[in-house]
Design an enzyme around this catalytic site. Structure first.
Site, PDB file in Angstrom:
ATOM      1  N   GLU A   1      -3.023   1.818  10.621  1.00  0.00           N
ATOM      2  CA  GLU A   1      -3.217   2.652   9.568  1.00  0.00           C
ATOM      3  C   GLU A   1      -4.710   3.005   9.250  1.00  0.00           C
ATOM      4  O   GLU A   1      -5.036   3.943   9.203  1.00  0.00           O
ATOM      5  CB  GLU A   1      -2.530   2.413   8.211  1.00  0.00           C
ATOM      6  CG  GLU A   1      -0.978   2.371   8.596  1.00  0.00           C
ATOM      7  CD  GLU A   1      -0.399   1.081   8.856  1.00  0.00           C
ATOM      8  OE1 GLU A   1      -1.186   0.347   9.433  1.00  0.00           O
ATOM      9  OE2 GLU A   1       0.546   0.969   8.908  1.00  0.00           O
TER      10      GLU A   1
ATOM     11  N   LYS B   1       9.894   6.820  -2.570  1.00  0.00           N
ATOM     12  CA  LYS B   1      10.953   7.089  -1.551  1.00  0.00           C
ATOM     13  C   LYS B   1      12.068   8.216  -2.132  1.00  0.00           C
ATOM     14  O   LYS B   1      12.508   9.399  -1.407  1.00  0.00           O
ATOM     15  CB  LYS B   1      11.688   5.953  -1.123  1.00  0.00           C
ATOM     16  CG  LYS B   1      12.461   6.120   0.218  1.00  0.00           C
ATOM     17  CD  LYS B   1      12.804   4.897   0.871  1.00  0.00           C
ATOM     18  CE  LYS B   1      14.018   5.005   2.070  1.00  0.00           C
ATOM     19  NZ  LYS B   1      14.425   3.879   2.397  1.00  0.00           N
TER      20      LYS B   1
ATOM     21  N   MET C   1     -27.223  -6.475  15.945  1.00  0.00           N
ATOM     22  CA  MET C   1     -27.828  -5.782  14.596  1.00  0.00           C
ATOM     23  C   MET C   1     -27.987  -7.076  13.712  1.00  0.00           C
ATOM     24  O   MET C   1     -29.024  -7.158  13.213  1.00  0.00           O
ATOM     25  CB  MET C   1     -27.071  -4.631  14.243  1.00  0.00           C
ATOM     26  CG  MET C   1     -27.966  -4.207  13.033  1.00  0.00           C
ATOM     27  SD  MET C   1     -29.351  -3.397  13.463  1.00  0.00           S
ATOM     28  CE  MET C   1     -29.003  -1.758  13.033  1.00  0.00           C
TER      29      MET C   1
END
Lengths: 560, 173
Positions: A54, A166, A473
């Site tokens: 997601e 829902k 980094m």
């Protein structure tokens, strides 16, 4: 068409709103609580892009929004589906990207009972959304859905989340979609205060060394051409923030490039020497200013932004100007006289010659050099998305952006894993430009499964993956600030990225020596399918310039 | 550090208090007190927030509050003439031999005794912050068992209103 009084379900209402808003693509991932929405989505001609996580749905929607200028839309289910969105939402929030996220929720009668896959996603996302809603009553859904798109796109853009239980999605709804939005607590200021606009014109007239500082707000407002006009009219140098890259062409003689802790030397010196700094749609965040007390020490500061809360937040401002950048510049342009700042521009030229952007000596294949070649070969006309790390800064410094909306990166939150899903969104939004992802082996592995999504969508993305088998980094920070004690930065079990690409059905290429660079890049450019280039580099590479903590922008560490 | 009194009109919706309180905590602002209740317009609530900070912080508080969609209007009324009131309930030890003295204090502060038990009383008082502080200090020697303060509510003096345009349908704002 809007059916004013016909009864339809909550999900059907949502599809009506989508049609009205011109939604073309939904990025998402299904699950129990969001299925009513998916059931209706399938009946429309809106494309759905099924991602692998997601978080990527929001990043992809963000990439789509940044390229298309439209609002990105996401679906996710309740519970883990919703919590997986969080990093994506925070990323969009920090970069002010308009995204509307719809999450399924457990039915209203179960809300608050710790039901299966229940989580309080509106509670969780309050600090990282521009606004959010939990829809308790289906009759409110038409208004809320329309408001969500309005809020996301207007004023300072940002993500809006709508959580739909829902049963609400399935319930019959009689309420029409309202014609007008009425939000008494939300009235963004677009038009600049005329007195302040005149005051800015006066400051410009009086200044000897003015500097324009262009940020993401210029892009959001579509004010690039007006900034160009202003810069040419008054002949002053133009710097950009990371989000502003490309909003002013870097090949223009007035451009000094990106400013900040890893900014271009000339830009950083220009900030220190200017006597009027005009911030256009910028935040003056800590990565731009360095030590705040040493920032632009000689300058009066004018700050233009649509978000009043940004003005005066991080530094003292001599001239605040709230409004939409386009609208303000349209008012300002007739008030400023055509002028020249020859001495100042001469000084800029000196600075540019005295402090060139260099990357010092190093190994065989230099990432900076590779990116410079890519910039030349694509003539700065490709869309570059990046992840976060050294490659992000090299991509910002060495590519040479000449068009707005061609550098897409997680600038504010610094989210590793943003690049690949953002490239998918960008690829779906862009019809004619090649999309390149510049990434590193650390970031890439965060959302690597989205390779499958890109393949499914048939996107011929080009991935330039700098592999140093480490988090360099972080290594750089440990090198300078932690006694060169390198901890938790080495990857010893990386996959063979070329074969990995092949196993997804993409093409994998490898750069191991300097002579490989041009032929491999050009082969990738010609390929009409997804191509991953693994470019082996040294983990000892550094990002220069670098402003250490507590230093002013002109006090940069440069390569040997 | 100074104390400022903000009168904030907000949508009377679930979650608004969370949004406002969360904003203060995550941006590191100090709430001294916060009182909330609905106004003459049932769709609008008023929060009276007393906040501590320097001028820069107070300006940021106002601007950040303004960004919340559910916040309709913010007025800093500190420098305006206003009536500010707080209500306090104090349960204080009151053995029979000191009750007379306690009742005198109650009288002086124009407070009231609203409950009485064998060896304690509950005193209700209203007033501005200084008065409430004073009555608390006066009762302290007797032993305060429990105290509840509402936090300040405030209203501009005279005919002038602060966001009273909120009356009627509220659309005038």
């Amino acid at each position: 068409m809007v059916q004013q009084s016909k009864e339809r379900t909550g999900s059907q209402v949502l599809m009506e709103v989508f049609q009205n808003e011109g939604v073309e693509i939904v990025f998402g991932y299904p699950g129990g609580a969001v299925l009513p929405l998916y059931h209706e989505l399938a009946k429309t001609d809106i494309k759905h892009v099924l991602v692998r996580h997601e978080q990527s749905a929001v990043h992809a929607a963000s990439g789509y929004a940044r390229i298309s200028g439209k609002t990105g839309v996401c679906f996710a289910t309740s519970g883990p589906g919703a919590t997986n969105l969080v990093t994506g939402i925070a990323t969009a929030y920090m970069d002010s990207v308009p995204v509307v996220i719809f999450t399924g929720q457990v039915p209203t009668f179960m809300v608050g009972s710790d039901a299966f896959q229940e989580t309080d996603i509106t509670g969780i996302t309050i600090p990282i959304t521009k606004h959010n809603y939990l829809v308790n009553n289906v009759e409110e859904l038409p208004r809320i859905a329309k408001e969500a798109f309005y809020i996301a796109k207007t004023g300072r853009p940002g993500p809006v989340l709508v959580d739909i239980p829902k049963d609400v999605a399935l319930a019959p709804c009689k309420a029409p979609i309202p014609e007008k939005i009425e939000l008494r607590g939300y009235k963004p200021t677009y038009k600049g205060h005329p007195g302040q606009v005149r005051a800015l014109a006066k400051l410009i007239k009086e200044a000897e060394r003015p500097l324009l500082f262009v940020g993401g707000g210029v892009v959001a407002s579509g004010a690039e051409d007006l900034v160009f006009e202003l810069a040419e009219k008054i002949q002053v140098p133009v710097a950009t923030s990371l989000t502003g890259l490309g909003a002013f062409p870097e090949n223009h003689p007035l451009s000094v490039g990106m400013v900040g802790l890893h900014g271009k030397p000339c830009a950083n010196h220009a900030f220190t020497e200017c006597d009027l700094l005009i911030g256009l749609g910028v935040r003056f965040d800590d990565r731009v200013t360095g030590a705040i007390e040493k920032f632009a020490p000689q300058a009066k500061i004018a700050h233009l932004d649509i978000d009043p809360a940004e003005i005066g937040k991080n530094l003292r401002v001599d001239l605040p100007l709230v409004g939409d950048i386009s609208s303000v510049l349209k008012e300002l342009l007739p008030l400023v006289e055509t002028s020249r700042h020859d001495a100042w521009l001469k000084r800029i030229k000196e600075l540019r010659n005295k402090y060139p952007l260099t990357y010092g000596p190093g190994g065989e294949v230099r990432p900076q050099w590779v990116i410079e070649r890519l910039g030349e070969m694509t003539r700065g006309q490709a869309i570059i998305t990046t992840d976060v790390g050294q490659h992000q800064m090299w991509a910002a410094l060495f590519y040479g952006y000449t068009k707005s909306r061609t550098y897409i990166s997680s600038c504010g939150l610094g989210t590793m894993g943003y690049g690949l899903p953002a490239a998918i969104g960008a690829g779906l939004a862009s019809k004619d430009m090649q999309v390149w992802l510049i990434t590193g082996d650390g970031s890439f592995q965060m959302n690597m499964p989205e390779l499958a999504t890109a393949m499914e969508q048939g996107l011929p993305l080009k991935i330039l993956l700098f592999n140093n088998q480490s988090l360099a980094m972080v290594r750089q920070l440990q090198h300078f600030y932690y006694e060169k004690q390198y901890t938790a930065i080495e990857f010893t079990g990386n996959p063979d990225f070329v074969r990995l690409a092949e196993c997804y059905g993409a093409e994998g290429l490898r750069i191991t020596k300097k002579e490989d660079v041009l032929p491999v890049l050009s082969q990738a450019m010609k390929n009409n399918r997804l191509t991953l280039i693994e470019c082996l580099i040294s983990e000892e590479e550094m990002v220069y310039p670098m402003v250490p903590p507590g230093a002013g922008l002109n006090e940069m560490i440069m390569p040997d | 550090m100074m104390k400022r009194t903000l009168s904030v009109l907000v949508e009377n919706r679930p979650g608004v208090l969370t949004r406002v309180a969360g904003l203060f905590s995550r941006r590191g602002y100090n709430i001294h007190s916060l009182a909330v209740g609905h106004t003459e317009n049932p769709s609008i609530s008023r929060m009276t927030i007393v906040v501590e900070g320097d001028a820069h912080i107070i300006e940021q508080v106002e601007k950040q509050l303004n960004k919340l969609i559910d916040v309709i209007k913010i007025s800093d009324i500190t420098d305006e003439p206003y009536v500010g009131r707080e209500l306090v309930l104090i349960k204080v030890n009151a053995e029979p031999d000191v009750r007379g003295e306690i009742m005198q204090i109650v009288e002086i502060f124009r407070a009231r005794i609203v409950d009485i038990a064998r060896n304690s009383v509950i005193i209700e008082a209203t007033g501005d912050e200084e008065k409430i502080d004073a009555i608390e200090a006066s009762l302290k020697p007797f032993g305060i068992r429990e105290m509840v303060r509402t936090g300040k509510i405030a209203m501009i003096r005279g005919a002038k209103t602060k966001g009273m345009e909120a009356s009627g349908d509220g659309s005038a704002i």
